[in-house]
Every structure is written in structure tokens, then in C-alpha cells.
Design a protein around this motif. Sequence first.
Motif, PDB file in Angstrom:
ATOM      1  N   ASN A  51      59.211 -30.115 -21.715  1.00  0.00           N
ATOM      2  CA  ASN A  51      58.971 -30.386 -20.297  1.00  0.00           C
ATOM      3  C   ASN A  51      58.275 -29.182 -19.664  1.00  0.00           C
ATOM      4  OD1 ASN A  51      59.134 -30.976 -17.549  1.00  0.00           O
ATOM      5  ND2 ASN A  51      61.276 -30.331 -17.406  1.00  0.00           N
ATOM      6  N   ASP A  52      56.984 -29.349 -19.407  1.00  0.00           N
ATOM      7  CA  ASP A  52      56.209 -28.314 -18.732  1.00  0.00           C
ATOM      8  C   ASP A  52      55.634 -28.889 -17.436  1.00  0.00           C
ATOM      9  OD1 ASP A  52      55.185 -25.637 -18.705  1.00  0.00           O
ATOM     10  OD2 ASP A  52      53.221 -26.381 -19.294  1.00  0.00           O
ATOM     11  N   SER A  53      56.490 -29.624 -16.715  1.00  0.00           N
ATOM     12  CA  SER A  53      56.040 -30.315 -15.498  1.00  0.00           C
ATOM     13  C   SER A  53      55.501 -29.350 -14.449  1.00  0.00           C
ATOM     14  CB  SER A  53      57.195 -31.136 -14.896  1.00  0.00           C
ATOM     15  OG  SER A  53      56.772 -31.851 -13.769  1.00  0.00           O
ATOM     16  N   LYS A  54      55.926 -28.081 -14.506  1.00  0.00           N
ATOM     17  CA  LYS A  54      55.449 -27.099 -13.525  1.00  0.00           C
ATOM     18  C   LYS A  54      53.979 -26.736 -13.744  1.00  0.00           C
ATOM     19  CE  LYS A  54      57.230 -23.162 -10.964  1.00  0.00           C
ATOM     20  NZ  LYS A  54      55.931 -22.601 -10.578  1.00  0.00           N
ATOM     21  N   ALA A  55      53.402 -27.183 -14.856  1.00  0.00           N
ATOM     22  CA  ALA A  55      51.975 -26.932 -15.117  1.00  0.00           C
ATOM     23  C   ALA A  55      51.146 -27.859 -14.237  1.00  0.00           C
ATOM     24  CB  ALA A  55      51.657 -27.160 -16.590  1.00  0.00           C
ATOM     25  N   THR A  56      50.850 -27.402 -13.021  1.00  0.00           N
ATOM     26  CA  THR A  56      50.131 -28.245 -12.066  1.00  0.00           C
ATOM     27  C   THR A  56      48.650 -27.892 -11.991  1.00  0.00           C
ATOM     28  OG1 THR A  56      50.740 -26.761 -10.262  1.00  0.00           O
ATOM     29  CG2 THR A  56      52.184 -28.657 -10.653  1.00  0.00           C
ATOM     30  N   ASN A  57      48.173 -27.043 -12.896  1.00  0.00           N
ATOM     31  CA  ASN A  57      46.735 -26.758 -12.961  1.00  0.00           C
ATOM     32  C   ASN A  57      46.297 -26.642 -14.417  1.00  0.00           C
ATOM     33  OD1 ASN A  57      47.014 -23.923 -13.860  1.00  0.00           O
ATOM     34  ND2 ASN A  57      47.795 -23.553 -11.811  1.00  0.00           N
ATOM     35  N   VAL A  58      45.010 -26.674 -14.627  1.00  0.00           N
ATOM     36  CA  VAL A  58      44.449 -26.698 -15.982  1.00  0.00           C
ATOM     37  C   VAL A  58      44.822 -25.444 -16.750  1.00  0.00           C
ATOM     38  CG1 VAL A  58      42.285 -26.667 -17.282  1.00  0.00           C
ATOM     39  CG2 VAL A  58      42.554 -28.253 -15.388  1.00  0.00           C
ATOM     40  N   ASN A  59      44.816 -24.294 -16.082  1.00  0.00           N
ATOM     41  CA  ASN A  59      45.101 -23.057 -16.784  1.00  0.00           C
ATOM     42  C   ASN A  59      46.521 -23.024 -17.331  1.00  0.00           C
ATOM     43  OD1 ASN A  59      45.253 -19.735 -16.797  1.00  0.00           O
ATOM     44  ND2 ASN A  59      43.197 -20.564 -17.044  1.00  0.00           N
ATOM     45  N   SER A  60      47.476 -23.554 -16.567  1.00  0.00           N
ATOM     46  CA  SER A  60      48.865 -23.625 -17.047  1.00  0.00           C
ATOM     47  C   SER A  60      48.954 -24.485 -18.298  1.00  0.00           C
ATOM     48  CB  SER A  60      49.774 -24.211 -15.960  1.00  0.00           C
ATOM     49  OG  SER A  60      49.932 -23.320 -14.900  1.00  0.00           O
ATOM     50  N   THR A  61      48.228 -25.599 -18.293  1.00  0.00           N
ATOM     51  CA  THR A  61      48.237 -26.478 -19.469  1.00  0.00           C
ATOM     52  C   THR A  61      47.576 -25.787 -20.665  1.00  0.00           C
ATOM     53  OG1 THR A  61      48.269 -28.435 -18.067  1.00  0.00           O
ATOM     54  CG2 THR A  61      47.502 -28.748 -20.318  1.00  0.00           C
ATOM     55  N   TRP A  62      46.533 -25.003 -20.391  1.00  0.00           N
ATOM     56  CA  TRP A  62      45.897 -24.220 -21.470  1.00  0.00           C
ATOM     57  C   TRP A  62      46.934 -23.299 -22.125  1.00  0.00           C
ATOM     58  CZ3 TRP A  62      45.210 -19.292 -23.120  1.00  0.00           C
ATOM     59  CH2 TRP A  62      44.199 -19.056 -24.067  1.00  0.00           C
ATOM     60  N   TYR A  63      47.704 -22.590 -21.305  1.00  0.00           N
ATOM     61  CA  TYR A  63      48.729 -21.689 -21.846  1.00  0.00           C
ATOM     62  C   TYR A  63      49.764 -22.460 -22.666  1.00  0.00           C
ATOM     63  CZ  TYR A  63      47.195 -17.665 -19.052  1.00  0.00           C
ATOM     64  OH  TYR A  63      46.486 -16.624 -18.516  1.00  0.00           O
ATOM     65  N   ALA A  64      50.148 -23.622 -22.178  1.00  0.00           N
ATOM     66  CA  ALA A  64      51.140 -24.427 -22.900  1.00  0.00           C
ATOM     67  C   ALA A  64      50.598 -24.853 -24.266  1.00  0.00           C
ATOM     68  CB  ALA A  64      51.524 -25.650 -22.071  1.00  0.00           C
ATOM     69  N   LEU A  65      49.375 -25.375 -24.295  1.00  0.00           N
ATOM     70  CA  LEU A  65      48.774 -25.799 -25.567  1.00  0.00           C
ATOM     71  C   LEU A  65      48.578 -24.615 -26.514  1.00  0.00           C
ATOM     72  CD1 LEU A  65      46.113 -28.410 -24.372  1.00  0.00           C
ATOM     73  CD2 LEU A  65      48.117 -28.870 -25.799  1.00  0.00           C
ATOM     74  N   GLU A  66      48.197 -23.490 -25.938  1.00  0.00           N
ATOM     75  CA  GLU A  66      47.964 -22.298 -26.762  1.00  0.00           C
ATOM     76  C   GLU A  66      49.232 -21.875 -27.502  1.00  0.00           C
ATOM     77  OE1 GLU A  66      48.066 -17.990 -27.499  1.00  0.00           O
ATOM     78  OE2 GLU A  66      49.033 -18.891 -25.757  1.00  0.00           O
ATOM     79  N   SER A  67      50.393 -22.161 -26.910  1.00  0.00           N
ATOM     80  CA  SER A  67      51.654 -21.743 -27.532  1.00  0.00           C
ATOM     81  C   SER A  67      52.209 -22.768 -28.534  1.00  0.00           C
ATOM     82  CB  SER A  67      52.701 -21.455 -26.460  1.00  0.00           C
ATOM     83  OG  SER A  67      53.107 -22.643 -25.816  1.00  0.00           O
ATOM     84  N   MET A  68      51.580 -23.941 -28.639  1.00  0.00           N
ATOM     85  CA  MET A  68      52.074 -24.993 -29.531  1.00  0.00           C
ATOM     86  C   MET A  68      51.738 -24.684 -30.999  1.00  0.00           C
ATOM     87  SD  MET A  68      53.675 -27.307 -27.730  1.00  0.00           S
ATOM     88  CE  MET A  68      54.223 -26.059 -26.566  1.00  0.00           C
ATOM     89  N   THR A  69      52.685 -24.966 -31.883  1.00  0.00           N
ATOM     90  CA  THR A  69      52.472 -24.708 -33.320  1.00  0.00           C
ATOM     91  C   THR A  69      52.495 -25.997 -34.148  1.00  0.00           C
ATOM     92  OG1 THR A  69      54.852 -24.286 -33.549  1.00  0.00           O
ATOM     93  CG2 THR A  69      53.429 -22.373 -33.199  1.00  0.00           C
ATOM     94  N   THR A  70      52.625 -27.165 -33.492  1.00  0.00           N
ATOM     95  CA  THR A  70      52.618 -28.451 -34.194  1.00  0.00           C
ATOM     96  C   THR A  70      51.540 -29.342 -33.582  1.00  0.00           C
ATOM     97  OG1 THR A  70      54.108 -29.591 -32.657  1.00  0.00           O
ATOM     98  CG2 THR A  70      55.145 -28.297 -34.411  1.00  0.00           C
ATOM     99  N   ASP A  71      51.321 -30.528 -34.181  1.00  0.00           N
ATOM    100  CA  ASP A  71      50.458 -31.520 -33.548  1.00  0.00           C
ATOM    101  C   ASP A  71      51.109 -31.989 -32.249  1.00  0.00           C
ATOM    102  OD1 ASP A  71      48.565 -31.397 -35.529  1.00  0.00           O
ATOM    103  OD2 ASP A  71      49.336 -33.106 -36.642  1.00  0.00           O
ATOM    104  N   VAL A  72      50.279 -32.301 -31.257  1.00  0.00           N
ATOM    105  CA  VAL A  72      50.782 -32.580 -29.903  1.00  0.00           C
ATOM    106  C   VAL A  72      50.354 -33.967 -29.432  1.00  0.00           C
ATOM    107  CG1 VAL A  72      50.595 -31.873 -27.464  1.00  0.00           C
ATOM    108  CG2 VAL A  72      50.768 -30.125 -29.249  1.00  0.00           C
ATOM    109  N   ILE A  73      51.316 -34.670 -28.815  1.00  0.00           N
ATOM    110  CA  ILE A  73      51.005 -35.825 -27.971  1.00  0.00           C
ATOM    111  C   ILE A  73      51.114 -35.288 -26.544  1.00  0.00           C
ATOM    112  CG2 ILE A  73      51.524 -38.222 -27.400  1.00  0.00           C
ATOM    113  CD1 ILE A  73      51.022 -37.668 -30.431  1.00  0.00           C
TER     114      ILE A  73
END
Length: 448
Positions: free
Chosen positions: A327-349
Amino acid sequence: MDSKHHIVILGAGESGAGAAVLALKQGFEVFVSDSGPISPKYVKELEDAGIEFEQQQHSEERILSADEVIKSPGIPEKAPLIKKIREKGISIISEIEFASRYSNAKTICITGSNGKTTTTMLTYHILKDAGLHVGLAGNIGQSYARQVAQKDFDWYVLEISSFMLDDMYEFKADIAVLLNITPDHLDRYDYKMENYAESKIRIIRNQSEKDVFIYCADDPETIDILKRHPAVAITYPFSIQKEVEIGAYIKDEQIIIKLDTEKEFKMTITDLALQGKHNIYNSMASGIVAKVLELRNENVRASMGDFKNIEHRLEDAGKISGVNFINDSKATNVNSTWYALESMTTDVILILGGVDKGNDYNMLKDLVKAKVKSIVCLGKDNKRIHEAFEDDVDVIVNTFSAPDAVKMAYHLAKKGDTVLLSPACASFDLFKNYEDRGDQFKAAIKEL
């Protein structure tokens, strides 16, 4: 009592209600006006205190008779009522500006497009654990004004948004932290990045040579705006790209903080409670604050190692049949989502969407291509997401509720994948706020 005796407060959320409590205590005549419904708990508080208020309307004549107006950060400058107040020459300030007039406490003010809540919470955690008499306010928790009225802290850690900064004039941060400046809320700034950056740099307004300014030396927008508005305070940059003489940097997988040429603070990156590149920046900023306050190294290491991140920010929301939910609902802008994806180590939906604030999705494209299998849109209008990513993922589907988004994402995932709610958009089309969106997401996972 101040010569400005009649105060009108626009907006009766936590900041407005807190400002009303403080204004009453200071002997002002107070009137609170909200164009929407006021939460029952604030209605009761205002009634119990004998403070006049109105909801679901603005009585213009009453408002325009004010000596000063305290404005909710959520009300835009271009609102017709605000224009009328300005035309009459009535002073408009923020709750933070108002509260600071009645507090002698020192302030640590943290702003940035991304990471400010995490850094504010981490800084507060470090200071509280070290035994400082410290309050937490601003964009988070109880309002600064309420705490100034009812408590007596020596220090405040304040999360400060650009909207708050826009209505600050005399307020001064004893320690100011600017984490980054990336596109956000551009709809409030005529879609001009330079206007948004000008707002953010107000964090150093009124600082003297005795104050402290902490900033990210790797952020190009910050470096650019500092050329136009150089800081007069003692400055400490932090960087993960290069060594800095004074400030914080990375060497041999360690954070190194040096505030002078003599002493060093060191902490291994893997010992940090918060992992991921973006969180190294957040930890560096908090660590510099701690060392400015001369906290003991062992205390700082312990606090930076046991901190629990905030709800709705890369929050572990459970695992079902080998599928992880975040749950990264606080990611209300593109840059926040970039940081979230950057930290992922598995395939993502990836669950994306909501109220688009003028988003540029191009910065996500490389990470989406590398890590995202499918995109589940969660919003009323998903056209721009389809246009941005239709060539980058095999599946993009539309959903219009949290339960539908969770079911669809779970259906598209396989064991070992991560379902990531990181919307890159505001939540107001389908939800009350980002917390409501995150709560509904977590509730839907439990129903699977």
C-alpha cells in the motif's frame, strides 16, 4: 492583545480548528467558515469553545470584515473569495505563520515533493528517543496551532507543504530541510515548474547566519533555485552521488555525516530501518538534523535502525498465495511512484490512477518496461495512463473501486509477484483522501 482583533478562519479541518483554538486563547474575536461540511468532532469542539462558525457556505460580507484571514492550505489562491479578500487588502496567512507568533519553541521544518512525511516522522522518532521535549505537527498529526495553544514543547518537527509555504511571511525555520523539488501540484502553480520551485525555497525565508539549511546536492531543481535564492544559513548538503566536505555522503556502503572536519558519524546502509535509494536520502537528512543537535551517535544509530515507516507509504499490506500486496496510497505524484517502483525487487502489478495533476508519465516508462507486467487503473478517467503505457505493458485494465482493483490485480498476478498500489495521482475522484484509498485497498485484500 494584537491590534488585529477580528480573525476569520477559512476551512475547519485540523489546521483550521487548531488555529481557532489558539486565536480564542489569544483573545481574538474568531469566526470559522467552511464551504463544505465540518467533521462532527470539530463542530463539537467549536461549539464547546463558543466559537462562531458556518459550514457549507461562505458569508462573504462577514469574511470581508476580517482584520486577518487564516486560510486552509487546500484553498487555492485563484479561488474567487481569496481574490476578493486580496482586493480588500486583508492579510491572508497560514496556520503555521499564525501559530509561530505565540511560540518560543525551536522548529525543524521539512519540505520536499517526496519523502517529507517519512523524514519528518523519522526525525521526530530520533529526537523523541533521545529524550528531547518535542512535538510533531504541520501536515501531520495535530496542528501546530493546537499544540502551541495546549502544550509547551521545546522543539517542533514540522512537515511543511508548498501550500503552507505560500502563506508564510515572518515565520522562520531554525533548521530547514529541503529534500527535493520534482513536479507536483503544478495545477496550483500555472503548470510552471519555476513557480513551484519558488514556493519550495520559501522554506529558507527569514533564516539568519545562525540557522541551518539541509538540502540534497543531487537534486537539479534544488541546485538551480539556490542559485537564484542563495541560503544565508549554515548549509549541509547530502549526496549519494559524490563525497561532500561537510554534510552527508555514501562511502563503502556506509552513510557518513561530517558537520566539521574533526568528527564523523557512520552507519552501514543495511542497518537502516528504511531501505531503498530514496530512503537513504531521507535517513541522511534526519541524521544531519540529529548531529546538528549533537545527539549521541549510538542513540541516532539505534533510532535509525528501529524506525517503523508510516501507514500508506510502501506499507506491507499482506501476502496471499505467494502474492505480496503493498500500500503506497500516499504516492500522489509521479515521482513518488518512481521511487516505489525503483525499490521493487519482483515483477509488479501496478495500480495507478485518480485525479491527474498535470502528470508527465515519461519518467516512469523505463521502470514500467523493466518491472511492471500489468497496470490496473483505479480512477474515473484513465485515458492518459492508457496513452502513456499502452506500448510498455501487455495488459491495462480499468476499475472504479478498490475491491475491483484488488480482485483484478490478484487475478493478473502469479506467485512471487507484487501488487503495488502507487497511484501517482490524487484520490478525490473516488475516495475522501489518500488514507481512505489505502484503507479501502487493505480492506479489499482481507476480503480476497
